[in-house]
Enzyme design. Sequence first.
Site, PDB file in Angstrom:
ATOM      1  N   ASP A 179      -0.291   5.801  -4.460  1.00  0.00           N
ATOM      2  CA  ASP A 179       0.175   6.755  -2.981  1.00  0.00           C
ATOM      3  C   ASP A 179      -0.750   5.694  -1.907  1.00  0.00           C
ATOM      4  O   ASP A 179      -1.578   5.992  -1.289  1.00  0.00           O
ATOM      5  CB  ASP A 179      -1.557   7.721  -2.978  1.00  0.00           C
ATOM      6  CG  ASP A 179      -1.405   9.071  -2.126  1.00  0.00           C
ATOM      7  OD1 ASP A 179      -0.734   8.943  -1.408  1.00  0.00           O
ATOM      8  OD2 ASP A 179      -2.437   9.854  -2.145  1.00  0.00           O
ATOM      9  N   ASP A 226       6.169   7.660   2.452  1.00  0.00           N
ATOM     10  CA  ASP A 226       4.575   8.518   1.529  1.00  0.00           C
ATOM     11  C   ASP A 226       5.085   7.818  -0.310  1.00  0.00           C
ATOM     12  O   ASP A 226       6.427   8.214  -0.754  1.00  0.00           O
ATOM     13  CB  ASP A 226       4.240   9.362   1.798  1.00  0.00           C
ATOM     14  CG  ASP A 226       3.012  10.534   0.718  1.00  0.00           C
ATOM     15  OD1 ASP A 226       2.402   8.921   0.098  1.00  0.00           O
ATOM     16  OD2 ASP A 226       2.896  11.382   1.001  1.00  0.00           O
TER      17      ASP A 226
END
Length: 403
Positions: free
Chosen positions: A99, A275
């Site tokens: 992440d 992301d």
Amino acid sequence: MLPLTSLKTVLSFLLVVGSPVFSIPLNTHTTAVSLAAKFKAAGATNIVAGDRARAQALHHAAKTGKYYANASITNVVVIGYTIQVGIGNPMKHYGLLVDSASGNTWIGAEQDYTITKTSTGTGDAVAVSYGSGNFSGQEYLDTITLSSLSISNQSIGVANEYQGFRGVDGVLGIGPTSLTKGTVSNTDTVPTIMDNLFSQNSINSEILGVYFVPVSEEDPTGTLTFGGWNNSLMTSDITYTPITSASPACNYWGIDQSITYGDSTILSSAAGIVDTATVLILIATDAFDAYKNVTGATLDETTGLLKITSDQYSNLKPLIFTIGGTAFTLTPNAQIWPRSMNSVIGDTSGNSDDIYLIVADIGNDTFGFVNGYTFLERFYSIFDTTNQRVGFATTAYTESTSN
Ligand SMILES: *[C@@H]1O[C@H](CO)[C@@H](O)[C@H](O)[C@H]1NC(C)=O
Ligand SMILES: *[C@@H]1O[C@H](CO)[C@@H](O)[C@H](O)[C@H]1NC(C)=O
Ligand SMILES: *[C@@H]1O[C@H](CO)[C@@H](O)[C@H](O)[C@H]1NC(C)=O
Ligand SMILES: *[C@@H]1O[C@H](CO)[C@@H](O)[C@H](O)[C@H]1NC(C)=O
Ligand SMILES: *[C@@H]1O[C@H](CO)[C@@H](O)[C@H](O)[C@H]1NC(C)=O
Ligand SMILES: *[C@@H]1O[C@H](CO)[C@@H](O)[C@H](O)[C@H]1NC(C)=O
């Protein structure tokens, strides 16, 4: 957690894990660790709603310092790239979601934390919210092993409550350190894995190379390269772009980009984020409307995605992302969801001829865009903390037609 009733309808796809270790020449100061692509989807899953809730929460958190959870988004998928991380001595492996929009590393979701002789409880509480998921628990210090590298005294969260993380043991936070602010009691910020690799002299530069192979390829995997990047996985020079100056995207791996479709402007220069844990490419509502118009797509109620006919697919033009003055082109095939995986996004027709686009409406009150992993599967990306910039290059998969 999913409601019990929907657990019965869970479809799970666990794509094959590549061999876990590459041999690393000792003089390179980079270490490569393989990734696996992971799919666990519930029948009623709406990836668009999950990605949008995440974008809104990340934006809100950076603006206000307060996390915001959309309580209606509970039926969450974990679908993304995971890395096997060794923790403790004797070492145990945990599969963590990679992440780039959070800084905390934590475990204890699918698999519990095993206390070993290197575990030290700090007595501090930790809580992080991701918009479409969250966890809370206790902070520990432990030894982390990433292939040939070892990090001592790494601060990690150990969840005793979590929501929205099925199919993974936790999260590897490769976002900026400032994102950990306020997550651990009695602590300002928590050094990330990347910070500790650098401060413990395991890597020479605080740089991470991310290589995602499209999930529809036969050998779905990828590599994280700690301390640098791997030139032999690229087919172009690297273009770097500085972290955007626009708030709140500047708190993340935020960049400026514009998007055109054929000759039409879709998105004028805007700030947004890169992301690894968002699935789709989310763009501002006006830009989305323009893309919908030029592709002739219709919004599919079931999946929340744009759907096109096979004729529209044959007429699809390149979608060009201009970043740092360089054009990064998504081919028509790169703009569609892998058709062999339509069931993952809730297409229940069983018809693998249905064609869905991976560009979705980002919704209100958030960034200009989020380039999720469907973008990163086509371009090598470099997250360079030392020089506060993001780099991109083409790969052997940029023009792959595997979708
Ligand atoms: C929460 O998510 C739902 C489903 O996507 C959406 O309809 C609703 O507008 C969201 N609520 C807020 C406050 O953003
Ligand atoms: C996680 O989010 C859910 C839904 O918004 C909320 O009910 C729960 O209290 C949150 N849990 C934690 C640990 O923050
Ligand atoms: C271990 O890490 C903690 C929190 O990250 C830090 O406060 C402490 O100073 C570190 N100890 C050593 C010996 O590096
Ligand atoms: C770089 O990638 C190539 C191609 O996959 C691989 O053979 C090589 O071992 C990698 N180099 C490093 C240092 O990881
Ligand atoms: C979409 O097309 C319609 C009809 O041609 C037009 O009225 C509208 O302005 C277009 N919208 C965008 C955002 O381009
Ligand atoms: C954004 O807000 C408008 C007006 O309140 C609303 O109609 C629209 O559905 C919202 N868009 C999304 C994607 O939530």
